[in-house]
Each structure stands twice: as C-alpha cells, then as structure tokens.
Scaffold this motif. Structure first.
Motif, PDB file in Angstrom:
ATOM      1  N   LEU A  28      45.387  40.884  75.303  1.00 34.58           N
ATOM      2  CA  LEU A  28      45.144  42.103  76.077  1.00 34.58           C
ATOM      3  C   LEU A  28      46.376  42.997  76.138  1.00 34.58           C
ATOM      4  O   LEU A  28      46.268  44.229  76.036  1.00 34.58           O
ATOM      5  CB  LEU A  28      44.696  41.731  77.496  1.00 34.58           C
ATOM      6  CG  LEU A  28      44.223  42.884  78.389  1.00 34.58           C
ATOM      7  CD1 LEU A  28      43.080  43.652  77.727  1.00 34.58           C
ATOM      8  CD2 LEU A  28      43.780  42.347  79.745  1.00 34.58           C
ATOM      9  N   ILE A  33      37.592  43.932  74.964  1.00 35.74           N
ATOM     10  CA  ILE A  33      38.011  42.665  75.577  1.00 35.74           C
ATOM     11  C   ILE A  33      37.375  42.518  76.956  1.00 35.74           C
ATOM     12  O   ILE A  33      36.901  41.431  77.327  1.00 35.74           O
ATOM     13  CB  ILE A  33      39.548  42.593  75.673  1.00 35.74           C
ATOM     14  CG1 ILE A  33      40.153  42.575  74.257  1.00 35.74           C
ATOM     15  CG2 ILE A  33      39.985  41.361  76.456  1.00 35.74           C
ATOM     16  CD1 ILE A  33      41.662  42.650  74.220  1.00 35.74           C
ATOM     17  N   TYR A  34      37.335  43.607  77.717  1.00 34.85           N
ATOM     18  CA  TYR A  34      36.668  43.571  79.025  1.00 34.85           C
ATOM     19  C   TYR A  34      35.188  43.222  78.845  1.00 34.85           C
ATOM     20  O   TYR A  34      34.611  42.475  79.649  1.00 34.85           O
ATOM     21  CB  TYR A  34      36.774  44.922  79.729  1.00 34.85           C
ATOM     22  CG  TYR A  34      38.188  45.384  80.016  1.00 34.85           C
ATOM     23  CD1 TYR A  34      39.211  44.460  80.243  1.00 34.85           C
ATOM     24  CD2 TYR A  34      38.505  46.739  80.058  1.00 34.85           C
ATOM     25  CE1 TYR A  34      40.512  44.878  80.501  1.00 34.85           C
ATOM     26  CE2 TYR A  34      39.795  47.170  80.327  1.00 34.85           C
ATOM     27  CZ  TYR A  34      40.797  46.241  80.541  1.00 34.85           C
ATOM     28  OH  TYR A  34      42.076  46.662  80.798  1.00 34.85           O
ATOM     29  N   ARG A  38      40.842  47.534  74.321  1.00 35.49           N
ATOM     30  CA  ARG A  38      40.900  46.866  75.639  1.00 35.49           C
ATOM     31  C   ARG A  38      39.516  46.854  76.299  1.00 35.49           C
ATOM     32  O   ARG A  38      39.172  45.903  77.007  1.00 35.49           O
ATOM     33  CB  ARG A  38      41.936  47.538  76.535  1.00 35.49           C
ATOM     34  CG  ARG A  38      41.578  48.934  77.018  1.00 35.49           C
ATOM     35  CD  ARG A  38      42.721  49.519  77.846  1.00 35.49           C
ATOM     36  NE  ARG A  38      42.398  50.821  78.427  1.00 35.49           N
ATOM     37  CZ  ARG A  38      42.523  51.974  77.795  1.00 35.49           C
ATOM     38  NH1 ARG A  38      42.968  51.991  76.535  1.00 35.49           N
ATOM     39  NH2 ARG A  38      42.218  53.111  78.398  1.00 35.49           N
ATOM     40  N   LYS A  88      46.634  46.975  75.069  1.00 35.11           N
ATOM     41  CA  LYS A  88      46.506  47.653  76.359  1.00 35.11           C
ATOM     42  C   LYS A  88      46.458  49.177  76.236  1.00 35.11           C
ATOM     43  O   LYS A  88      45.916  49.848  77.114  1.00 35.11           O
ATOM     44  CB  LYS A  88      47.637  47.234  77.297  1.00 35.11           C
ATOM     45  CG  LYS A  88      49.031  47.692  76.861  1.00 35.11           C
ATOM     46  CD  LYS A  88      50.072  47.248  77.878  1.00 35.11           C
ATOM     47  CE  LYS A  88      51.470  47.706  77.472  1.00 35.11           C
ATOM     48  NZ  LYS A  88      52.496  47.292  78.457  1.00 35.11           N
TER      49      LYS A  88
END
Length: 237
Positions: free
Chosen positions: A28, A40-41, A37, A32
C-alpha cells in the motif's frame, strides 16, 4: 479430488484471497500516490464481504444467527449480488474511468456501468423473491459484459500507446487480464445454478473446480502484479 474439495475448498479459496489482500496491504505504501490504492481497498472490501458471506455455515454454531436463518436472509445470495456483482460494476466503472486517458473510452465506461447498474436494480425489484434464494443470471451477465467492456477499452488503449513496451510493469494490465478471464470463465456457470445441490454432486464439484482455479488465477495474478509492477502516480495518468 471430490473429498479434497469438500474438505479444503473454502480454505483454499479464502486463503488465496487473503494472500492477495496481504500483499496489497504490504504494497500500500508503494502505491499510496497512485490510483492502484483504490484497488487495494477494493481487495480488502471483497475479502470482508466473502468473510461475512460465510454466515450460513455458522448456523447451529452461533445462537443469534437463528434469527437470520428463519428470515429472508437465510441464504447469502443477496449479499454477494449486492456487494459483489453490483459492487464490481460500480467500482470498476470508477477505476477504469480513472486509469483510461481516451475521453471516448472514459465516457463509454461510465455509460455502460450506469446503464448496467440501473437495469440490475430494476431487475432485482421485479424479481425480489428470486433475489433472496439464488443468483440472478441476468445480473451476472450484466456484470460480465460491463467488466469485459472496461478491460477491452483498456487493452485497446494500451496497444495504441508506448506503454505496451513495458506492459509487464503495469499493475492495471495484471488487473485487467485477471478480471477478463475470471468473468469470462465463471459467468456461464451461473446459468446452471439450478443443479447446484447435494442431489447433483457432480455439478457441485465441477462448479467448485471452475471457481477454485479461476480464483487461484485471479488472486495470484493480482499478487504478482502488485509485487512486480512499477507505480504510476495519478499525475502521470
């Protein structure tokens, strides 16, 4: 093989999913400042949905779930329909709109995603009873068509740019490949869900194998992509 699947299908499926989530969390910081990102969430979100979706297997083990067992929410079809199929249509509409550069493709993604979502909502409303007891094939088709359209736009744009020379360093390439094949392979299985019962274990085992290997391919591709890809900041999209 049948005994192995009965004993280990859930563990393998959620294990490989957790691996991709773990890799995403560890990477992450690397992503970022990139659109990745959000992906990934989304991986974390999907893992949580799948974990919550295990509640039917907990009947008899957790006392308060008896309330759910005796309600319309007895099965978890509604959960995956709303938070996975519809959720995927909306999230990847947002994601591909963010990573695509061509304005025509971006508009097409928004249009396809919005129309698919609206059709899906109306279809659920008019088939509310079926919504709680099984997967609605039309919704899976809408999800499949939407995701395939998003990824095809991405592949076309990639082929028309210099990024194709370093495609193996692009996380979005790994995401698109995994999505394309997962939806293409698994969607047809939904049409035969009527056979998904203990009265037809042959189909159940076939379905488990298709989904298990599809999930292995998808989540391993995600994990590898997260590790080997080079981050591209949103400023350079």
């Amino acid at each position: 093989m049948e005994t192995f699947l009965k004993q280990n299908y859930t563990i393998i499926t959620h294990g490989i999913e957790f691996l991709a989530v773990l890799v995403g969390i560890l990477c992450l910081k690397k992503y970022k400042r990139t659109t990745a990102r959000y992906f990934i969430y989304f991986l974390i979100y999907v893992f949580c949905v799948d974990f919550i979706g295990l509640y039917p297997s907990m009947y008899g083990k957790i006392e308060w779930l008896s309330v759910v067992k005796n309600s319309r929410f007895q099965y978890n079809y509604w959960l995956f329909t709303i938070f996975y199929i519809l959720g995927s249509i909306l999230f990847f509409m947002f994601y591909f709109n963010k990573i695509l550069i061509n304005k025509t493709y971006k508009t097409a993604v928004l249009l396809i995603g919005s129309i698919s979502f609206i059709i899906a909502v109306f279809y659920i409303v008019f088939n509310i009873d079926l919504f709680f007891i099984g997967f609605l094939a039309l919704l899976s088709v809408l999800g499949c068509m939407s995701i395939l359209a998003y990824t095809i736009f991405y592949f076309i744009e990639l082929l028309q740019s210099t990024k194709i020379l370093n495609f193996y360093k692009l996380l979005d390439f790994y995401i698109s490949i995994a999505l394309f094949f997962w939806w293409l392979i698994t969607t047809p299985v939904v049409f035969y869900s009527v056979y998904n019962s203990t009265e037809d274990w042959d189909f159940v085992f076939l379905k488990w194998q298709i989904f298990m290997f599809s999930n292995l391919f998808m989540y391993l591709t995600y994990a590898v992509g997260l590790i080997v890809s080079k981050p591209i900041t949103e400023d350079h999209l």
